[in-house]
Design a protein around this motif. Sequence first.
Motif, mmCIF file in Angstrom:
data_model
loop_
_atom_site.group_PDB
_atom_site.id
_atom_site.type_symbol
_atom_site.label_atom_id
_atom_site.label_comp_id
_atom_site.label_asym_id
_atom_site.label_seq_id
_atom_site.Cartn_x
_atom_site.Cartn_y
_atom_site.Cartn_z
ATOM 1 N N VAL A 100 -4.784 -5.938 2.044
ATOM 2 C CA VAL A 100 -4.804 -4.459 2.630
ATOM 3 C C VAL A 100 -3.773 -3.508 1.624
ATOM 4 N N SER A 101 -4.585 -2.825 0.687
ATOM 5 C CA SER A 101 -3.788 -2.230 0.035
ATOM 6 C C SER A 101 -2.755 -0.900 0.282
ATOM 7 N N SER A 102 -1.729 -0.728 -0.222
ATOM 8 C CA SER A 102 -0.919 0.315 0.237
ATOM 9 C C SER A 102 -1.552 1.671 0.672
ATOM 10 N N ASP A 103 -2.648 2.086 -0.254
ATOM 11 C CA ASP A 103 -3.129 3.425 -0.091
ATOM 12 C C ASP A 103 -4.282 3.192 1.173
ATOM 13 N N ARG A 104 -4.241 2.268 1.861
ATOM 14 C CA ARG A 104 -5.141 2.279 2.989
ATOM 15 C C ARG A 104 -4.397 2.309 4.365
ATOM 16 N N TYR A 105 -3.097 2.435 4.383
ATOM 17 C CA TYR A 105 -2.348 2.130 5.672
ATOM 18 C C TYR A 105 -0.848 2.973 5.240
ATOM 19 N N LEU A 106 -0.345 3.200 6.397
ATOM 20 C CA LEU A 106 0.909 3.989 6.612
ATOM 21 C C LEU A 106 1.804 2.788 7.502
ATOM 22 N N CYS A 107 2.891 2.620 6.773
ATOM 23 C CA CYS A 107 3.821 1.713 7.621
ATOM 24 C C CYS A 107 4.733 2.616 8.066
ATOM 25 N N TRP A 108 4.878 2.811 9.521
ATOM 26 C CA TRP A 108 5.658 3.889 9.921
ATOM 27 C C TRP A 108 6.794 3.066 10.920
ATOM 28 N N LYS A 109 8.154 3.182 10.380
ATOM 29 C CA LYS A 109 9.206 2.602 10.915
ATOM 30 C C LYS A 109 9.740 3.557 11.855
ATOM 31 N N ALA A 110 9.580 3.246 13.345
ATOM 32 C CA ALA A 110 9.689 4.047 14.372
ATOM 33 C C ALA A 110 10.045 3.431 15.640
ATOM 34 N N ASP A 111 10.609 3.958 16.631
ATOM 35 C CA ASP A 111 10.441 3.274 18.041
ATOM 36 C C ASP A 111 9.341 4.228 18.478
ATOM 37 N N SER A 112 8.648 3.657 19.166
ATOM 38 C CA SER A 112 7.302 4.403 19.899
ATOM 39 C C SER A 112 7.505 5.225 20.822
ATOM 40 N N ARG A 113 8.789 5.119 21.353
ATOM 41 C CA ARG A 113 9.039 6.027 22.545
ATOM 42 C C ARG A 113 9.698 7.175 22.136
ATOM 43 N N GLU A 114 9.994 7.438 20.764
ATOM 44 C CA GLU A 114 10.359 8.406 20.217
ATOM 45 C C GLU A 114 9.318 9.439 19.353
ATOM 46 N N ILE A 115 8.177 8.668 19.480
ATOM 47 C CA ILE A 115 6.971 9.307 18.861
ATOM 48 C C ILE A 115 6.185 10.453 19.861
ATOM 49 N N THR A 116 6.217 11.669 19.505
ATOM 50 C CA THR A 116 5.308 12.603 20.515
ATOM 51 C C THR A 116 3.746 12.824 19.971
ATOM 52 N N PRO A 117 2.915 12.909 20.800
ATOM 53 C CA PRO A 117 1.417 13.032 20.305
ATOM 54 C C PRO A 117 1.432 13.898 19.196
ATOM 55 N N GLY A 118 2.210 15.190 19.306
ATOM 56 C CA GLY A 118 2.144 16.203 18.035
ATOM 57 C C GLY A 118 2.424 15.326 16.859
ATOM 58 N N VAL A 119 3.358 14.838 16.804
ATOM 59 C CA VAL A 119 4.052 14.088 15.691
ATOM 60 C C VAL A 119 2.936 12.770 15.232
ATOM 61 N N MET A 120 2.595 12.541 16.193
ATOM 62 C CA MET A 120 1.409 11.353 15.931
ATOM 63 C C MET A 120 0.125 12.123 15.356
ATOM 64 N N ARG A 121 -0.387 13.163 15.773
ATOM 65 C CA ARG A 121 -1.417 13.920 15.099
ATOM 66 C C ARG A 121 -1.079 14.318 13.516
ATOM 67 N N GLU A 122 0.106 14.806 13.446
ATOM 68 C CA GLU A 122 0.475 15.107 12.039
ATOM 69 C C GLU A 122 0.324 14.115 11.106
ATOM 70 N N LYS A 123 0.502 12.850 11.447
ATOM 71 C CA LYS A 123 0.393 11.616 10.798
ATOM 72 C C LYS A 123 -0.928 11.179 10.464
ATOM 73 N N LEU A 124 -1.695 11.446 11.560
ATOM 74 C CA LEU A 124 -3.145 11.090 11.685
ATOM 75 C C LEU A 124 -4.165 12.146 10.775
ATOM 76 N N GLY A 125 -3.503 13.427 10.569
ATOM 77 C CA GLY A 125 -4.331 14.396 9.781
ATOM 78 C C GLY A 125 -5.388 14.657 10.626
ATOM 79 N N ALA A 126 -6.624 14.685 10.098
ATOM 80 C CA ALA A 126 -8.004 14.901 10.836
ATOM 81 C C ALA A 126 -8.679 14.034 11.727
ATOM 82 N N GLN A 127 -8.052 12.599 11.627
ATOM 83 C CA GLN A 127 -8.556 11.472 12.085
ATOM 84 C C GLN A 127 -8.165 11.349 13.756
ATOM 85 N N ALA A 128 -9.054 11.215 14.413
ATOM 86 C CA ALA A 128 -8.703 10.449 15.881
ATOM 87 C C ALA A 128 -8.632 8.960 15.792
#
Length: 251
Positions: A100-128
């Motif tokens: 799994v090469s590094s350009d195929r994924y994002l490693c996101w160090k975070a506590d999921s309880r602090e992630i809002t849907p808005g921030v998640m959408r920013e990381k996802l870009g156009a993808q669902a």
Amino acid sequence: MIDIESGHPAIDRYLAQSYERVRGMSSRFAAAICGHLIRHQSALGIGGALVEIGTFEGRFFIAMALGLAPGETAIGIDRFDWPDAGIEGRFLANCAAHGVSSDRYLCWKADSREITPGVMREKLGAQAVRFVHIDSHHSRECLTNDLELAGAVLHRDGIICLDDMLHPGYPMVVAAVFDYFARHPEMRLLCVIDREDIVAAPKFLICRNTSISLYEKDLLGSFARFHFTMNADMETYFALVLTPHPRLAEV
Ligand SMILES: C[S@@+](CC[C@H](N)C(=O)[O-])C[C@H]1O[C@@H](n2cnc3c(N)ncnc32)[C@H](O)[C@@H]1O
């Protein structure tokens, strides 16, 4: 070793040669079924990101990410603080070692309880998100948070996979799932993937009511020899049950 394959060549190579050598908790049986679903989604033209909340050292994440279609990316979320500070490095090294090469994924160090849907959408870009595995803190509070987060960014035909359902060590967490179904009647249980062992416990697959027909018949046809024919009684419907060694009590 249970004789099961996903049908995706890269995933199956990893499952056969390396899966058990990457430290982790998810069963190979479940990973093969989930890999099959990811391949099936690609065949149906269902595209989007693959996400895991709670990657640990990457055992299940790698199986998912090897199923990425061209142009798609995966996101691996973890606090990366347990059992020691070296965990993130081991996750990254395992991804690299298993294709799994590094350009195929994002490693996101975070506590999921602090992630809002808005921030998640920013990381996802156009993808669902077309497939998400939730395997973080095994508490009702954290699972409730993660379910709402996943639901907010889920592809119309996306699948949410929940780890350690009905695990004897976490009898309360399943309550979060039934509360979620009460708040979201458009969602339902697609399939219970039974345990291999107490350290490779059952998973639930859930999706929208409107997507069941995309997956149910395919799962049944592809994994008929693992089908527990009584299925799972959800009171208003039955959900599929796939188990490594199906049998009924003799009466
Ligand atoms: C059971 S392990 C995951 C196993 C992995 N999915 C596998 O199949 O091998 C749980 C992981 O969730 C992470 N975790 C727990 N609570 C979390 C949270 N709130 N946010 C992000 N990660 C969390 C832990 O750090 C740990 O690595």
